[in-house]
Design an enzyme around this catalytic site. Structure first.
Site, mmCIF file in Angstrom:
data_model
loop_
_atom_site.group_PDB
_atom_site.id
_atom_site.type_symbol
_atom_site.label_atom_id
_atom_site.label_comp_id
_atom_site.label_asym_id
_atom_site.label_seq_id
_atom_site.Cartn_x
_atom_site.Cartn_y
_atom_site.Cartn_z
ATOM 1 C CE1 TYR A 1 13.270 32.130 1.846
ATOM 2 C CE2 TYR A 1 13.150 29.740 1.971
ATOM 3 C CZ TYR A 1 13.066 30.902 1.243
ATOM 4 O OH TYR A 1 12.770 30.839 -0.086
ATOM 5 C CE LYS B 1 -0.393 -0.278 5.034
ATOM 6 N NZ LYS B 1 -1.184 -0.881 6.123
HETATM 7 C C1 LIG Z 1 -0.414 -1.844 6.766
HETATM 8 C C2 LIG Z 1 -0.983 -3.121 7.216
HETATM 9 C C3 LIG Z 1 -0.152 -4.240 7.429
HETATM 10 C C4 LIG Z 1 1.363 -4.173 7.346
HETATM 11 O O1 LIG Z 1 1.875 -3.592 8.521
HETATM 12 P P1 LIG Z 1 3.451 -3.557 8.826
HETATM 13 O O2 LIG Z 1 3.509 -3.126 10.248
HETATM 14 O O3 LIG Z 1 4.041 -2.523 7.913
HETATM 15 O O4 LIG Z 1 3.981 -4.899 8.585
HETATM 16 C C5 LIG Z 1 -0.762 -5.437 7.742
HETATM 17 N N1 LIG Z 1 -2.108 -5.542 7.858
HETATM 18 C C6 LIG Z 1 -2.920 -4.479 7.694
HETATM 19 C C7 LIG Z 1 -4.392 -4.653 7.849
HETATM 20 C C8 LIG Z 1 -2.391 -3.229 7.381
HETATM 21 O O5 LIG Z 1 -3.208 -2.188 7.244
#
Ligand SMILES: *Cc1c(COP(=O)(O)O)cnc(C)c1O
Length: 395
Positions: A287, A57
């Site tokens: 800045y 994701k």
């Molecule tokens: C993002 C996510 C993961 C992965 O999590 P990590 O801590 O990066 O391994 C697993 N399951 C769900 C439902 C997530 O939203």
């Protein structure tokens, strides 16, 4: 945006100049060898009955989702997890054929159509949503059932039906046309904590939910609960699949989990020196003149700034790597540029490469270092790099 190039040898600037991406002012370098290594380490760590879902994701945590997806599937991941329907479509358009689970909730007609059309797999979080999906597939005369994943809330208080209602929910979905239950899953809230108490409570609740489902004579093909932290923390949480994000990118969810397996960071953040000059003692830099040169100084301007995702709140506190040494960033971080104190490198040339995150020689600066400085987590650091930075794959 991805181009496949070997890492330039740091010492040899002539060779470096021959690379097409020399003209880049700043980029994110993605080490596909390290990515593949991390996936293989995880696969070895899991028992043979447990599959690995690679969570890609948010553009693979900023690493570039299509390239990452191809590499992790080749290295042994069985399927992919994304947050949204467009993220799933992007993978399909990139030629990815593996199963793709949408971890977020999907409701609208457009989303459900796209799921069917692109053969994505939705998460069902409630009876209402399950009915929406089933009715929409009915309305469009969709002919084959689609694999769906049932989400239970065991204590995260985010998506999912309360675990106490697991039996009723699963039975309802099983009776709906066009839906084929592919898995039942839940998500842990505290898997990265050294104190396992809440995680164990969630684990117990998940077990009770499974017992309820079994008591109704329903067989579920796959159960999954673990994120990266839980994967490393306790094999009892692995079930049929684990959903690993952070670990495949080579970072540890917590320091107490670092001894479990060896991982290599995949991402490096690099930029070039664009200008070098000397300033007199007492000269203000950037800045607000938040830095005043205490003596005559050699300074370098580097072509990267907060519009690329370098946190402005690191101003005057950041170190970077240059010629294998740590040098200090000085003054306020600006939108597109930062300044460095390079007094220790009098012969520094424009075009030389600065490593903001990654390794040079014996020195290393990690996303965890930034996260600690900023009082946040490495996940947020990785996701912050903007699309103005090309992702450059190295092998
Ligand atoms: C993002 C996510 C993961 C992965 O999590 P990590 O801590 O990066 O391994 C697993 N399951 C769900 C439902 C997530 O939203």
């Amino acid at each position: 945006m991805f181009s496949s190039k070997q890492t330039p040898s740091f010492a040899d600037s002539q060779e470096r100049d021959t690379y097409a991406w020399f003209s880049q002012r700043a980029w994110v370098e993605i080490d596909l060898g390290a990515l593949s290594y991390n996936v293989k380490q995880l696969v070895i760590f899991l028992s043979s009955r447990t599959q690995l879902m690679a969570v890609v994701k948010a553009d693979a945590y900023g690493h570039g989702s299509v390239t990452v997806a191809k590499t992790v599937l080749e290295a042994g991941a069985s399927c992919l997890g994304v947050a949204t329907v467009p993220e799933g479509i992007q993978l399909r358009e990139g030629g990815i054929k593996a199963p793709i689970l949408i971890l977020g909730a999907t409701h609208t007609l457009e989303q459900i159509h796209a799921i069917a059309q692109w053969k994505l797999q939705p998460t069902l979080c409630s009876p209402k949503q399950a009915l929406e999906v089933s009715n929409t597939l009915e309305a469009i005369n969709y002919n084959s059932p689609i694999p769906v994943h049932i989400k239970l809330d065991t204590g995260m208080s985010r998506l999912g039906t309360n675990w106490q209602e697991a039996g009723d929910f699963v039975q309802l979905v099983q009776g709906l046309p066009h839906l084929d239950i592919a898995s039942v899953y839940s998500h842990l809230a505290t898997a990265d904590s050294p104190d396992p108490a809440i995680m164990q409570q969630q684990h117990n609740r998940f077990e009770q939910a499974i017992a309820q489902i079994k008591a109704r004579g329903i067989k579920i093909p796959s159960l999954h609960l673990a994120n990266s932290a839980a994967t490393l923390a306790d094999p009892k949480l692995h079930y049929d699949m684990v959903r690993a994000g952070l670990a495949i990118y080579g970072l540890y969810p917590a320091t107490h989990l670092e001894n479990k397996i060896k991982l290599q960071p995949v991402l490096q953040l690099k930029a070039r020196v664009t200008h070098v000059k000397t300033i007199a003692a007492g000269t203000g830099v950037s800045y607000g003149h938040q830095f005043i040169a205490p003596r005559e100084m050699r300074i370098a301007v580097v072509g990267i700034g907060y519009a690329d995702g370098v946190p402005r709140s690191l101003s005057n506190q950041m170190q970077v790597l240059l010629r294998g040494q740590r040098v200090h960033q000085i003054g306020t971080i600006t939108m597109d540029q930062i300044m460095l104190d390079v007094s220790s490198i009098p012969d520094l040339q424009e075009g030389e490469i600065v490593t903001l995150l990654g390794e040079q020689g014996q020195e290393q600066i990690s996303a965890d270092d930034w996260a600690n400085q900023l009082n946040t987590i490495s996940w947020e650091i990785l996701c912050a790099f903007k699309h103005r930075l090309p992702r450059v794959a190295v092998i």
